[in-house]
Structures are given as C-alpha cells and as structure tokens.
Design a protein around this motif. Structure first.
Motif, mmCIF file in Angstrom:
data_model
loop_
_atom_site.group_PDB
_atom_site.id
_atom_site.type_symbol
_atom_site.label_atom_id
_atom_site.label_comp_id
_atom_site.label_asym_id
_atom_site.label_seq_id
_atom_site.Cartn_x
_atom_site.Cartn_y
_atom_site.Cartn_z
ATOM 1 N N GLN A 80 0.828 -1.205 0.000
ATOM 2 C CA GLN A 80 0.000 0.000 0.000
ATOM 3 C C GLN A 80 0.861 1.254 0.000
ATOM 4 O OE1 GLN A 80 -2.400 -0.807 3.441
ATOM 5 N NE2 GLN A 80 -4.098 -1.609 2.223
ATOM 6 N N SER A 81 1.951 1.244 0.762
ATOM 7 C CA SER A 81 2.821 2.422 0.787
ATOM 8 C C SER A 81 3.500 2.610 -0.562
ATOM 9 C CB SER A 81 3.854 2.301 1.906
ATOM 10 O OG SER A 81 4.700 1.193 1.678
ATOM 11 N N ALA A 82 3.895 1.513 -1.222
ATOM 12 C CA ALA A 82 4.500 1.617 -2.551
ATOM 13 C C ALA A 82 3.495 2.167 -3.556
ATOM 14 C CB ALA A 82 5.010 0.255 -3.009
ATOM 15 N N LEU A 83 2.244 1.739 -3.443
ATOM 16 C CA LEU A 83 1.204 2.239 -4.342
ATOM 17 C C LEU A 83 0.987 3.733 -4.133
ATOM 18 C CD1 LEU A 83 -0.962 1.584 -6.456
ATOM 19 C CD2 LEU A 83 -2.527 1.103 -4.570
ATOM 20 N N LYS A 84 0.968 4.175 -2.879
ATOM 21 C CA LYS A 84 0.798 5.609 -2.604
ATOM 22 C C LYS A 84 1.951 6.416 -3.179
ATOM 23 C CE LYS A 84 -2.112 5.667 1.509
ATOM 24 N NZ LYS A 84 -2.216 6.055 2.916
ATOM 25 N N SER A 85 3.176 5.914 -3.023
ATOM 26 C CA SER A 85 4.326 6.661 -3.552
ATOM 27 C C SER A 85 4.286 6.703 -5.081
ATOM 28 C CB SER A 85 5.635 6.051 -3.057
ATOM 29 O OG SER A 85 5.818 4.761 -3.607
ATOM 30 N N MET A 86 3.852 5.595 -5.725
ATOM 31 C CA MET A 86 3.741 5.591 -7.184
ATOM 32 C C MET A 86 2.695 6.591 -7.653
ATOM 33 S SD MET A 86 4.123 1.498 -8.004
ATOM 34 C CE MET A 86 3.239 1.630 -9.511
ATOM 35 N N ARG A 88 1.739 9.277 -6.054
ATOM 36 C CA ARG A 88 2.246 10.618 -5.795
ATOM 37 C C ARG A 88 3.231 11.031 -6.885
ATOM 38 N NH1 ARG A 88 4.747 9.649 -1.407
ATOM 39 N NH2 ARG A 88 6.830 9.705 -2.288
ATOM 40 N N LYS A 89 4.126 10.123 -7.285
ATOM 41 C CA LYS A 89 5.094 10.435 -8.340
ATOM 42 C C LYS A 89 4.398 10.696 -9.672
ATOM 43 C CE LYS A 89 8.957 7.872 -6.345
ATOM 44 N NZ LYS A 89 9.817 6.685 -6.467
ATOM 45 N N GLU A 90 3.357 9.908 -9.966
ATOM 46 C CA GLU A 90 2.606 10.104 -11.214
ATOM 47 C C GLU A 90 1.914 11.461 -11.217
ATOM 48 O OE1 GLU A 90 1.226 9.150 -14.980
ATOM 49 O OE2 GLU A 90 2.706 8.091 -13.771
ATOM 50 N N ALA A 91 1.341 11.841 -10.075
ATOM 51 C CA ALA A 91 0.682 13.146 -9.983
ATOM 52 C C ALA A 91 1.698 14.274 -10.138
ATOM 53 C CB ALA A 91 -0.047 13.264 -8.651
ATOM 54 N N GLU A 92 2.883 14.121 -9.549
ATOM 55 C CA GLU A 92 3.928 15.135 -9.693
ATOM 56 C C GLU A 92 4.373 15.254 -11.144
ATOM 57 O OE1 GLU A 92 7.007 13.910 -7.046
ATOM 58 O OE2 GLU A 92 5.906 14.549 -5.236
ATOM 59 N N ARG A 93 4.485 14.115 -11.837
ATOM 60 C CA ARG A 93 4.884 14.140 -13.241
ATOM 61 C C ARG A 93 3.841 14.863 -14.099
ATOM 62 N NH1 ARG A 93 4.112 11.470 -17.809
ATOM 63 N NH2 ARG A 93 2.633 10.012 -16.911
ATOM 64 N N LYS A 94 2.564 14.602 -13.826
ATOM 65 C CA LYS A 94 1.505 15.286 -14.575
ATOM 66 C C LYS A 94 1.521 16.781 -14.286
ATOM 67 C CE LYS A 94 -1.768 11.485 -15.095
ATOM 68 N NZ LYS A 94 -3.102 10.992 -14.725
ATOM 69 N N ASP A 95 1.745 17.140 -13.029
ATOM 70 C CA ASP A 95 1.803 18.560 -12.669
ATOM 71 C C ASP A 95 2.957 19.253 -13.378
ATOM 72 O OD1 ASP A 95 -0.407 18.273 -11.058
ATOM 73 O OD2 ASP A 95 0.726 18.132 -9.174
ATOM 74 N N ASP A 96 4.109 18.590 -13.454
ATOM 75 C CA ASP A 96 5.251 19.165 -14.162
ATOM 76 C C ASP A 96 4.920 19.386 -15.635
ATOM 77 O OD1 ASP A 96 6.810 19.222 -11.896
ATOM 78 O OD2 ASP A 96 7.858 17.322 -12.345
ATOM 79 N N GLY A 97 4.262 18.408 -16.259
ATOM 80 C CA GLY A 97 3.886 18.550 -17.660
ATOM 81 C C GLY A 97 2.923 19.701 -17.875
ATOM 82 N N LEU A 98 1.947 19.830 -16.982
ATOM 83 C CA LEU A 98 0.993 20.938 -17.099
ATOM 84 C C LEU A 98 1.676 22.280 -16.873
ATOM 85 C CD1 LEU A 98 -2.115 19.405 -15.293
ATOM 86 C CD2 LEU A 98 -1.847 19.853 -17.732
#
Length: 174
Positions: A80-86, A88-98
């Motif tokens: 579950q913690s690995a899923l949360k970190s994944m 979070r990283k995906e959301a950060e990547r999308k934010d960077d792209g936007l």
C-alpha cells in the motif's frame, strides 16, 4: 453364423458347470462375507475400541485473562505504501507537464503580443521560386527516369544492368 457362435460363447460363460479346479480359484472371491464385494464387516468390539482411541480429551476452558484489544491504528502494508508513492510520483509528473505547457503558452502569447519578426511575404515568395528549379526538377527527372526504365523493361522487353539504372537515376537527382 456369427450370432450363433456368440450365443454359444455367452451360454458357456454364464452357465458353466463348476469343476473342482474352477471352484478352488473362485472360492476366495465368493467368501467375501456379507452382501456384495469386499472384506467381511468388522465386529462390534473392534469398532468400539477404535472409537475409544479416536476420542479427544475433554475441552478445558482457558482461565487466563484476555488480552486487551489494541486501539485501531492505520497500518499500511509495504504494498500500500508503494502504491501511494507511485501515485504521488505520477501526480507530480503530470503537474510538471501541465506547468511546462502553461509556460509554453505564456511564451507564445508574449511572442504574439510583442510583434516578433515574421518572414516577409516577398522573401517567402522568393524562396518558393528558388526551390522549384533546384528541388522539383531533379526530383521529377529522377523519378521519371526510373519509371521509364521500368516501362522499357516490362513492355518493350529491353534488359538493363541494375547498376546503370541506379547510376542514371542518381545523376539526374543530383
């Protein structure tokens, strides 16, 4: 004929006269004890002994004090913690792209507003006039020569060396 032979064989199989040798062979099968096949049924004494052996000791109540229930703690497993970190990283990547897209649009707006230099119409027309003779004509000649060689080889039954066809096409392209 076959049916008569079959009837004779079946009659001999089912209605045979037992002789001493046959009865000795089948006597073990016939002495199964009780109805049906298998070994004779065990006596009641043997069954009672087996039940006594299989009996469990009486259940004894546990008199030890019960452990107090621990309050609920939000336990997160490693998965579950690995899923949360994944996530979070995906959301950060999308934010960077936007964020990069927004910066690009702002830069485009600033270029449009500032009246950035654009290729003048006269220069664009002059470029087109120069491209036609230096690109269009060699391209047309090279493709035309290749089609001409194909036509002559297919319909006029003329043979050409592949090296000569390639050389002429390349010379006309250059």
């Amino acid at each position: 004929m076959k049916s008569v032979l079959l009837l004779l064989i079946l009659h001999n199989v089912y209605c045979f006269v037992p002789c001493p040798s046959i009865t000795n062979r089948y006597s073990l099968l016939l002495k199964s004890g009780g109805k049906g096949f298998g070994a004779p049924k065990p006596s009641k004494k043997k069954v009672e002994k087996k039940q006594e052996e299989n009996e469990l000791p009486p259940i004894v109540k546990n008199t030890a004090p019960k452990a107090k229930a621990k309050p609920y703690v939000d336990d997160i497993s490693a998965g579950q913690s690995a899923l949360k970190s994944m996530r979070r990283k995906e959301a950060e990547r999308k934010d960077d792209g936007l964020r990069k897209l927004k910066e690009l649009r702002e830069m485009d707006q600033s270029v449009i507003e500032d009246g950035a230099p654009v290729i003048p119409e006269r220069v664009a027309m002059r470029m087109g006039q120069r491209m036609l003779p230096f690109v269009g004509i060699p391209l047309f000649l090279g493709t035309g020569s290749f089609v001409t060689f194909w036509y002559l080889a297919t319909y006029k039954d003329m043979e050409f060396q592949p090296v000569s066809v390639a050389a002429i096409t390349i010379v006309l392209l250059a």
